[in-house]
Design a protein around this motif. Sequence first.
Motif, PDB file in Angstrom:
ATOM      1  N   GLN A   1     -29.940 -32.007   3.305  1.00 11.84           N
ATOM      2  CA  GLN A   1     -30.019 -30.893   4.252  1.00 11.84           C
ATOM      3  C   GLN A   1     -30.763 -31.298   5.526  1.00 11.84           C
ATOM      4  OE1 GLN A   1     -31.830 -27.757   1.981  1.00 11.84           O
ATOM      5  NE2 GLN A   1     -29.931 -27.230   0.920  1.00 11.84           N
ATOM      6  N   LEU A   2     -31.725 -32.205   5.397  1.00 18.75           N
ATOM      7  CA  LEU A   2     -32.473 -32.680   6.564  1.00 18.75           C
ATOM      8  C   LEU A   2     -31.726 -33.781   7.323  1.00 18.75           C
ATOM      9  CD1 LEU A   2     -36.031 -32.836   4.960  1.00 18.75           C
ATOM     10  CD2 LEU A   2     -35.214 -31.174   6.643  1.00 18.75           C
ATOM     11  N   GLY A   3     -30.626 -34.271   6.748  1.00 21.94           N
ATOM     12  CA  GLY A   3     -29.838 -35.305   7.410  1.00 21.94           C
ATOM     13  C   GLY A   3     -30.339 -36.724   7.165  1.00 21.94           C
ATOM     14  N   TRP A   4     -31.203 -36.893   6.185  1.00 24.50           N
ATOM     15  CA  TRP A   4     -31.739 -38.224   5.878  1.00 24.50           C
ATOM     16  C   TRP A   4     -30.836 -39.004   4.935  1.00 24.50           C
ATOM     17  CZ3 TRP A   4     -37.327 -36.429   4.331  1.00 24.50           C
ATOM     18  CH2 TRP A   4     -37.982 -35.952   5.467  1.00 24.50           C
ATOM     19  N   PHE A   5     -29.948 -38.294   4.239  1.00 27.22           N
ATOM     20  CA  PHE A   5     -29.202 -38.873   3.137  1.00 27.22           C
ATOM     21  C   PHE A   5     -27.843 -38.203   3.077  1.00 27.22           C
ATOM     22  CE2 PHE A   5     -29.298 -39.721  -1.641  1.00 27.22           C
ATOM     23  CZ  PHE A   5     -29.379 -41.094  -1.507  1.00 27.22           C
ATOM     24  N   VAL A   6     -26.781 -38.948   2.836  1.00 25.33           N
ATOM     25  CA  VAL A   6     -25.435 -38.390   2.712  1.00 25.33           C
ATOM     26  C   VAL A   6     -24.760 -39.063   1.521  1.00 25.33           C
ATOM     27  CG1 VAL A   6     -23.172 -38.146   3.808  1.00 25.33           C
ATOM     28  CG2 VAL A   6     -25.241 -38.012   5.193  1.00 25.33           C
ATOM     29  N   HIS A   7     -24.202 -38.244   0.639  1.00 28.24           N
ATOM     30  CA  HIS A   7     -23.456 -38.763  -0.506  1.00 28.24           C
ATOM     31  C   HIS A   7     -21.962 -38.614  -0.271  1.00 28.24           C
ATOM     32  CE1 HIS A   7     -27.246 -38.146  -2.865  1.00 28.24           C
ATOM     33  NE2 HIS A   7     -26.823 -39.279  -3.378  1.00 28.24           N
ATOM     34  N   SER A   8     -21.171 -39.402  -0.976  1.00 35.13           N
ATOM     35  CA  SER A   8     -19.719 -39.228  -0.931  1.00 35.13           C
ATOM     36  C   SER A   8     -19.356 -37.959  -1.691  1.00 35.13           C
ATOM     37  CB  SER A   8     -19.018 -40.444  -1.553  1.00 35.13           C
ATOM     38  OG  SER A   8     -19.205 -40.454  -2.954  1.00 35.13           O
ATOM     39  N   GLU A   9     -18.141 -37.513  -1.512  1.00 29.16           N
ATOM     40  CA  GLU A   9     -17.676 -36.286  -2.173  1.00 29.16           C
ATOM     41  C   GLU A   9     -17.666 -36.429  -3.696  1.00 29.16           C
ATOM     42  OE1 GLU A   9     -16.973 -33.314  -0.756  1.00 29.16           O
ATOM     43  OE2 GLU A   9     -17.647 -34.192   1.128  1.00 29.16           O
ATOM     44  N   ALA A  10     -17.496 -37.638  -4.189  1.00 26.80           N
ATOM     45  CA  ALA A  10     -17.411 -37.871  -5.634  1.00 26.80           C
ATOM     46  C   ALA A  10     -18.792 -37.888  -6.307  1.00 26.80           C
ATOM     47  CB  ALA A  10     -16.698 -39.192  -5.895  1.00 26.80           C
ATOM     48  N   TRP A  11     -19.847 -37.844  -5.528  1.00 26.12           N
ATOM     49  CA  TRP A  11     -21.203 -37.951  -6.079  1.00 26.12           C
ATOM     50  C   TRP A  11     -21.661 -36.639  -6.711  1.00 26.12           C
ATOM     51  CZ3 TRP A  11     -24.223 -41.995  -7.016  1.00 26.12           C
ATOM     52  CH2 TRP A  11     -25.556 -41.754  -7.325  1.00 26.12           C
ATOM     53  N   HIS A  12     -22.286 -36.733  -7.856  1.00 19.91           N
ATOM     54  CA  HIS A  12     -22.927 -35.594  -8.512  1.00 19.91           C
ATOM     55  C   HIS A  12     -24.415 -35.915  -8.621  1.00 19.91           C
ATOM     56  CE1 HIS A  12     -19.062 -33.879  -9.638  1.00 19.91           C
ATOM     57  NE2 HIS A  12     -18.695 -35.087 -10.025  1.00 19.91           N
ATOM     58  N   HIS A  13     -25.248 -34.920  -8.384  1.00 19.21           N
ATOM     59  CA  HIS A  13     -26.689 -35.168  -8.406  1.00 19.21           C
ATOM     60  C   HIS A  13     -27.217 -35.479  -9.802  1.00 19.21           C
ATOM     61  CE1 HIS A  13     -27.500 -34.602  -4.196  1.00 19.21           C
ATOM     62  NE2 HIS A  13     -26.642 -33.604  -4.214  1.00 19.21           N
ATOM     63  N   SER A  14     -26.416 -35.208 -10.804  1.00 17.72           N
ATOM     64  CA  SER A  14     -26.812 -35.616 -12.160  1.00 17.72           C
ATOM     65  C   SER A  14     -26.842 -37.139 -12.264  1.00 17.72           C
ATOM     66  CB  SER A  14     -25.864 -35.030 -13.205  1.00 17.72           C
ATOM     67  OG  SER A  14     -24.551 -35.483 -12.988  1.00 17.72           O
ATOM     68  N   TYR A  15     -26.044 -37.835 -11.438  1.00 15.78           N
ATOM     69  CA  TYR A  15     -26.091 -39.297 -11.412  1.00 15.78           C
ATOM     70  C   TYR A  15     -27.486 -39.765 -10.997  1.00 15.78           C
ATOM     71  CZ  TYR A  15     -20.937 -39.005 -11.254  1.00 15.78           C
ATOM     72  OH  TYR A  15     -19.622 -38.736 -11.507  1.00 15.78           O
ATOM     73  N   SER A  16     -28.069 -39.081 -10.034  1.00 14.43           N
ATOM     74  CA  SER A  16     -29.416 -39.433  -9.577  1.00 14.43           C
ATOM     75  C   SER A  16     -30.433 -39.208 -10.683  1.00 14.43           C
ATOM     76  CB  SER A  16     -29.813 -38.612  -8.350  1.00 14.43           C
ATOM     77  OG  SER A  16     -28.949 -38.880  -7.280  1.00 14.43           O
ATOM     78  N   PHE A  17     -30.276 -38.102 -11.395  1.00 12.77           N
ATOM     79  CA  PHE A  17     -31.188 -37.803 -12.493  1.00 12.77           C
ATOM     80  C   PHE A  17     -31.184 -38.941 -13.506  1.00 12.77           C
ATOM     81  CE2 PHE A  17     -31.550 -36.067 -16.841  1.00 12.77           C
ATOM     82  CZ  PHE A  17     -32.893 -35.723 -16.828  1.00 12.77           C
ATOM     83  N   PHE A  18     -30.000 -39.311 -13.979  1.00 16.17           N
ATOM     84  CA  PHE A  18     -29.907 -40.379 -14.974  1.00 16.17           C
ATOM     85  C   PHE A  18     -30.254 -41.743 -14.379  1.00 16.17           C
ATOM     86  CE2 PHE A  18     -27.165 -37.114 -16.922  1.00 16.17           C
ATOM     87  CZ  PHE A  18     -27.859 -36.967 -18.113  1.00 16.17           C
ATOM     88  N   GLY A  19     -29.908 -41.939 -13.129  1.00 20.27           N
ATOM     89  CA  GLY A  19     -30.254 -43.199 -12.467  1.00 20.27           C
ATOM     90  C   GLY A  19     -31.754 -43.403 -12.379  1.00 20.27           C
ATOM     91  N   TYR A  20     -32.477 -42.350 -12.006  1.00 22.44           N
ATOM     92  CA  TYR A  20     -33.933 -42.474 -11.930  1.00 22.44           C
ATOM     93  C   TYR A  20     -34.554 -42.601 -13.315  1.00 22.44           C
ATOM     94  CZ  TYR A  20     -34.524 -42.063  -6.952  1.00 22.44           C
ATOM     95  OH  TYR A  20     -34.518 -42.326  -5.609  1.00 22.44           O
ATOM     96  N   LEU A  21     -33.988 -41.939 -14.318  1.00 22.89           N
ATOM     97  CA  LEU A  21     -34.481 -42.123 -15.685  1.00 22.89           C
ATOM     98  C   LEU A  21     -34.393 -43.593 -16.092  1.00 22.89           C
ATOM     99  CD1 LEU A  21     -32.994 -39.171 -17.806  1.00 22.89           C
ATOM    100  CD2 LEU A  21     -35.328 -39.457 -17.025  1.00 22.89           C
ATOM    101  N   ILE A  22     -33.235 -44.173 -15.864  1.00 25.83           N
ATOM    102  CA  ILE A  22     -33.025 -45.578 -16.232  1.00 25.83           C
ATOM    103  C   ILE A  22     -33.941 -46.486 -15.414  1.00 25.83           C
ATOM    104  CG2 ILE A  22     -31.348 -47.472 -16.189  1.00 25.83           C
ATOM    105  CD1 ILE A  22     -29.208 -45.245 -16.808  1.00 25.83           C
ATOM    106  N   PHE A  23     -34.032 -46.228 -14.119  1.00 27.35           N
ATOM    107  CA  PHE A  23     -34.869 -47.039 -13.240  1.00 27.35           C
ATOM    108  C   PHE A  23     -36.334 -46.987 -13.680  1.00 27.35           C
ATOM    109  CE2 PHE A  23     -37.586 -47.427  -9.464  1.00 27.35           C
ATOM    110  CZ  PHE A  23     -37.200 -48.673  -9.000  1.00 27.35           C
ATOM    111  N   LEU A  24     -36.854 -45.798 -13.941  1.00 27.24           N
ATOM    112  CA  LEU A  24     -38.254 -45.663 -14.325  1.00 27.24           C
ATOM    113  C   LEU A  24     -38.532 -46.269 -15.693  1.00 27.24           C
ATOM    114  CD1 LEU A  24     -38.899 -42.063 -13.005  1.00 27.24           C
ATOM    115  CD2 LEU A  24     -39.793 -44.190 -12.054  1.00 27.24           C
ATOM    116  N   LEU A  25     -37.630 -46.073 -16.635  1.00 27.24           N
ATOM    117  CA  LEU A  25     -37.792 -46.715 -17.936  1.00 27.24           C
ATOM    118  C   LEU A  25     -37.793 -48.236 -17.796  1.00 27.24           C
ATOM    119  CD1 LEU A  25     -35.565 -44.469 -20.216  1.00 27.24           C
ATOM    120  CD2 LEU A  25     -38.045 -44.790 -20.386  1.00 27.24           C
ATOM    121  N   PHE A  26     -36.915 -48.719 -16.955  1.00 22.75           N
ATOM    122  CA  PHE A  26     -36.832 -50.158 -16.705  1.00 22.75           C
ATOM    123  C   PHE A  26     -38.129 -50.678 -16.066  1.00 22.75           C
ATOM    124  CE2 PHE A  26     -34.926 -53.887 -14.437  1.00 22.75           C
ATOM    125  CZ  PHE A  26     -34.523 -54.568 -15.573  1.00 22.75           C
TER     126      PHE A  26
END
Length: 158
Positions: free
Chosen positions: A124-149
């Motif tokens: 919303q602030l214009g700092w970040f833009v995702h493609s239309e195929a992106w779901h924010h649940s991907y970020s949730f799981f991505g950060y889970l994996i990243f932090l566990l790693f």
Amino acid sequence: MERFITNTAKRLKKLNLPSWSKKMSCSEKKQGRNDHKVIVATIIFSSLIGTYLDLLFVSKQIYAFPARPFPQVFTINIAFTLFILPICTALFVWIMKMLPTLSKIIFIISIGLCMSISERFAEQLGWFVHSEAWHHSYSFFGYLIFLLFMWRFYRWFQ
């Protein structure tokens, strides 16, 4: 006089006061220095992984950073990967070291949720833009994996 000393000693024992703090041994000091080295290694590792993941996803046009420092030179937001991510990694490791196991799991899940939500605000602030195929649940799981790693890396490197 002897009776006074005996009664005083008994009363002091009953107080259960903590004993004087002992001096740290050389091995404890060395462990503390090693812990700082391990945290710094984890910070550097997280910054490298974050940078390479951003480069990969930006090149595949999964997301983009319209507002970023030095846009003519970098396709990713280097402020995030060089400043924000290392600071957050240091805080993450510092907090994780103090938590019991169940709290660690809840803490990682909470961070994943917060990052998924904060990405929406960044868009919303214009700092970040995702493609239309992106779901924010991907970020949730991505950060889970990243932090566990990152936590596994820290524990392994110790």
